[in-house]
Design a protein around this motif. Structure first.
Motif, PDB file in Angstrom:
ATOM      1  N   THR A  36      -2.231  -6.139 -21.184  1.00  0.00           N
ATOM      2  CA  THR A  36      -1.649  -6.567 -19.945  1.00  0.00           C
ATOM      3  C   THR A  36      -0.781  -5.548 -19.478  1.00  0.00           C
ATOM      4  O   THR A  36      -0.203  -5.404 -20.369  1.00  0.00           O
ATOM      5  CB  THR A  36      -1.563  -8.524 -19.564  1.00  0.00           C
ATOM      6  OG1 THR A  36      -2.401  -8.628 -20.495  1.00  0.00           O
ATOM      7  CG2 THR A  36      -1.282  -8.236 -18.550  1.00  0.00           C
ATOM      8  N   VAL A  37      -1.328  -5.174 -17.144  1.00  0.00           N
ATOM      9  CA  VAL A  37      -0.816  -3.754 -17.146  1.00  0.00           C
ATOM     10  C   VAL A  37      -0.313  -4.345 -16.110  1.00  0.00           C
ATOM     11  O   VAL A  37      -0.923  -4.822 -15.229  1.00  0.00           O
ATOM     12  CB  VAL A  37      -0.942  -2.905 -17.925  1.00  0.00           C
ATOM     13  CG1 VAL A  37      -0.549  -1.515 -16.371  1.00  0.00           C
ATOM     14  CG2 VAL A  37      -1.789  -2.436 -18.760  1.00  0.00           C
ATOM     15  N   GLY A  38       1.618  -5.170 -15.595  1.00  0.00           N
ATOM     16  CA  GLY A  38       1.539  -6.170 -15.071  1.00  0.00           C
ATOM     17  C   GLY A  38       0.364  -6.812 -14.571  1.00  0.00           C
ATOM     18  O   GLY A  38       0.014  -7.753 -15.548  1.00  0.00           O
ATOM     19  N   GLU A  39      -0.507  -7.638 -13.547  1.00  0.00           N
ATOM     20  CA  GLU A  39      -1.262  -8.308 -13.723  1.00  0.00           C
ATOM     21  C   GLU A  39      -2.933  -8.052 -14.160  1.00  0.00           C
ATOM     22  O   GLU A  39      -3.343  -8.992 -14.058  1.00  0.00           O
ATOM     23  CB  GLU A  39      -1.589  -9.101 -12.044  1.00  0.00           C
ATOM     24  CG  GLU A  39       0.077  -9.858 -11.485  1.00  0.00           C
ATOM     25  CD  GLU A  39       0.262 -10.623 -12.074  1.00  0.00           C
ATOM     26  OE1 GLU A  39      -0.162 -11.951 -12.419  1.00  0.00           O
ATOM     27  OE2 GLU A  39       1.863 -10.902 -12.420  1.00  0.00           O
ATOM     28  N   ALA A  40      -2.666  -7.268 -14.304  1.00  0.00           N
ATOM     29  CA  ALA A  40      -4.196  -6.446 -15.014  1.00  0.00           C
ATOM     30  C   ALA A  40      -4.853  -6.417 -16.534  1.00  0.00           C
ATOM     31  O   ALA A  40      -4.247  -6.298 -17.456  1.00  0.00           O
ATOM     32  CB  ALA A  40      -4.528  -5.481 -14.202  1.00  0.00           C
ATOM     33  N   GLU A  41      -5.636  -7.380 -16.273  1.00  0.00           N
ATOM     34  CA  GLU A  41      -6.543  -6.703 -17.974  1.00  0.00           C
ATOM     35  C   GLU A  41      -6.871  -5.638 -18.255  1.00  0.00           C
ATOM     36  O   GLU A  41      -7.945  -5.936 -17.872  1.00  0.00           O
ATOM     37  CB  GLU A  41      -6.909  -8.333 -18.688  1.00  0.00           C
ATOM     38  CG  GLU A  41      -7.793  -8.539 -19.746  1.00  0.00           C
ATOM     39  CD  GLU A  41      -8.235  -9.265 -20.270  1.00  0.00           C
ATOM     40  OE1 GLU A  41      -7.686 -10.101 -19.543  1.00  0.00           O
ATOM     41  OE2 GLU A  41      -9.986  -9.298 -19.617  1.00  0.00           O
TER      42      GLU A  41
END
Length: 108
Positions: A36-41
């Motif tokens: 997970t990067v920030g809110e992104a998968e």
């Protein structure tokens, strides 16, 4: 937290797609979330040969292997293969014609 993932070593189990989504053939698909990067998968997705419909999320992906034609709505088709970077918008209706088993790394 794992900082390096060897994408070639990631096993992506696939399962038959729902009958309502299949247009032709017997495609199967599956994915594995990796980070997970920030809110992104970030993950790896795979689909076997066949034709299926989908409704997209906001996503960018890079094709790692295989070939497909993605029809976007009724008026645009794109051919994708290894090395291509593609973006899709949430709510887009697509039809995926996978010519050779397709593997992609995605951020969504």
């Amino acid at each position: 937290m794992t900082r390096v993932v060897r994408l070639a070593d990631v096993e992506v189990p696939v399962a038959p797609l729902p009958t309502a989504d299949v247009v032709r053939g017997a495609p199967a698909a599956g994915s594995v979330a990796l980070a997970t990067v920030g809110e992104a998968e970030v993950g790896v997705w795979r689909m076997t040969v066949g034709v299926a419909r989908d409704v997209e999320v906001d996503e960018a992906f890079v094709v790692l292997a295989g070939r497909a034609t993605i029809r976007l709505g009724d008026d645009e088709s794109i051919d994708v293969s290894a090395g291509d970077l593609v973006t899709l918008r949430a709510g887009e209706r697509t039809e995926w014609t996978v010519h050779e088993d397709l593997t992609k790394v995605y951020v969504a």
